[in-house]
Design a protein around this motif. Structure first.
Motif, PDB file in Angstrom:
ATOM      1  N   TRP A 107      -2.259   6.041   0.114  1.00 57.37           N
ATOM      2  CA  TRP A 107      -1.477   4.895  -0.346  1.00 57.37           C
ATOM      3  C   TRP A 107      -0.759   5.446  -1.790  1.00 57.37           C
ATOM      4  O   TRP A 107      -0.734   6.741  -2.068  1.00 57.37           O
ATOM      5  CB  TRP A 107      -2.446   3.864  -0.817  1.00 57.37           C
TER       6      TRP A 107
ATOM      7  N   LEU B  44       0.662  -1.164   0.049  1.00 58.12           N
ATOM      8  CA  LEU B  44      -0.145  -0.059   0.080  1.00 58.12           C
ATOM      9  C   LEU B  44       0.736   1.217   0.154  1.00 58.12           C
ATOM     10  O   LEU B  44       0.441   2.433  -0.690  1.00 58.12           O
ATOM     11  CB  LEU B  44      -0.966  -0.029   1.231  1.00 58.12           C
ATOM     12  N   TRP B  45       1.889   1.322   0.723  1.00 58.52           N
ATOM     13  CA  TRP B  45       2.697   2.439   0.721  1.00 58.52           C
ATOM     14  C   TRP B  45       4.253   2.427   0.134  1.00 58.52           C
ATOM     15  O   TRP B  45       4.876   3.248   0.078  1.00 58.52           O
ATOM     16  CB  TRP B  45       3.011   2.928   2.344  1.00 58.52           C
TER      17      TRP B  45
ATOM     18  N   GLY C  14      -7.540   4.770  -1.320  1.00 56.81           N
ATOM     19  CA  GLY C  14      -6.089   4.996  -0.980  1.00 56.81           C
ATOM     20  C   GLY C  14      -6.098   6.553  -1.194  1.00 56.81           C
ATOM     21  O   GLY C  14      -4.954   6.798  -0.558  1.00 56.81           O
TER      22      GLY C  14
ATOM     23  N   ALA D 143      -1.134   0.668  -5.709  1.00 56.29           N
ATOM     24  CA  ALA D 143      -2.052   0.712  -4.731  1.00 56.29           C
ATOM     25  C   ALA D 143      -3.102   1.784  -5.042  1.00 56.29           C
ATOM     26  O   ALA D 143      -4.484   1.703  -5.068  1.00 56.29           O
ATOM     27  CB  ALA D 143      -1.737   0.610  -3.328  1.00 56.29           C
TER      28      ALA D 143
END
Length: 206
Positions: free
Chosen positions: A164, A113-114, A176, A168
């Motif tokens: 995010w 996600l990051w 996100g 993602a």
């Protein structure tokens, strides 16, 4: 990913906006990988405490002073913990490539996600490898189970909510695009949710 896809479609259909998000994460998961997103084994959860991990617990107790280690990491040696699982998973002769290390599901989530190979002290404490007094990985324990600190995720002091990144964000823009806090231990968050903070105690069952 399927659940996130469904959530993204739901938000798009109803034209809702996410204000902020956070992730409550189960503790004590482990897998071996070249990186957090390149696994070499299945994901082991706390309930995966079979005979290999039980025998590893016995060996760990024979090699280290359990009471002394517990005073630093906060837990006893137990088959459910990644620290004990590592003794079996990272054993000599396992055949892993040189860059292989131990990860948890929280590391996969953060990287996906990051795009950051890092974790929090909250999640690190759930491995049984984190020295809470020195706020670093427990070096003697790492050496015993065949891990190297430089191949483990960097541990950050705390989280700053942020959207995010990368693929993602492109795949789940409605979800996100909001500021999110990364994964934190479900046990700690359950106490926060029930108001068990400061001098208030809480008990969760199940």
């Amino acid at each position: 990913a399927g659940a996130l896809d469904e959530g993204e479609r739901w938000l798009e259909r109803r034209r809702h906006t996410v204000a902020a998000g956070g992730i409550s994460m189960f503790w004590h998961s482990a897998y071996v990988g070249r990186s957090a997103t390149d696994p070499l084994t299945t994901l082991y959860r706390w309930s995966d405490a079979g005979p290999d991990f039980a025998r590893a617990t016995v060996r760990l107790r024979a090699r280290l002073d359990e009471a002394a280690v517990r005073a630093r990491v906060g837990v006893v040696f137990h088959p459910s913990l990644p620290a004990t699982k590592a003794l079996w998973l990272m054993r000599p002769g396992a055949g892993w490539p040189e860059e292989a290390s131990l990860f948890g599901f929280q590391d996969l989530v953060r990287q996906t996600l990051w795009q950051r190979p890092e974790t929090t002290a909250s999640m690190a404490s759930g491995t049984g490898l984190w020295d809470a007094q020195d706020r670093t990985w427990h070096q003697e324990l790492l050496a015993c189970v065949g891990l190297r600190a430089e191949r483990l995720p960097a541990v950050i002091a705390g989280d700053t909510p942020e959207p995010w990144r990368g693929e993602a964000l492109r795949r789940w823009p409605h979800l996100g695009g909001a500021p999110w806090l990364g994964p934190h231990g479900d046990g700690a968050l359950s106490h926060l949710g029930m108001g068990a903070v400061d001098d208030v105690w809480g008990l969760t069952i199940g």
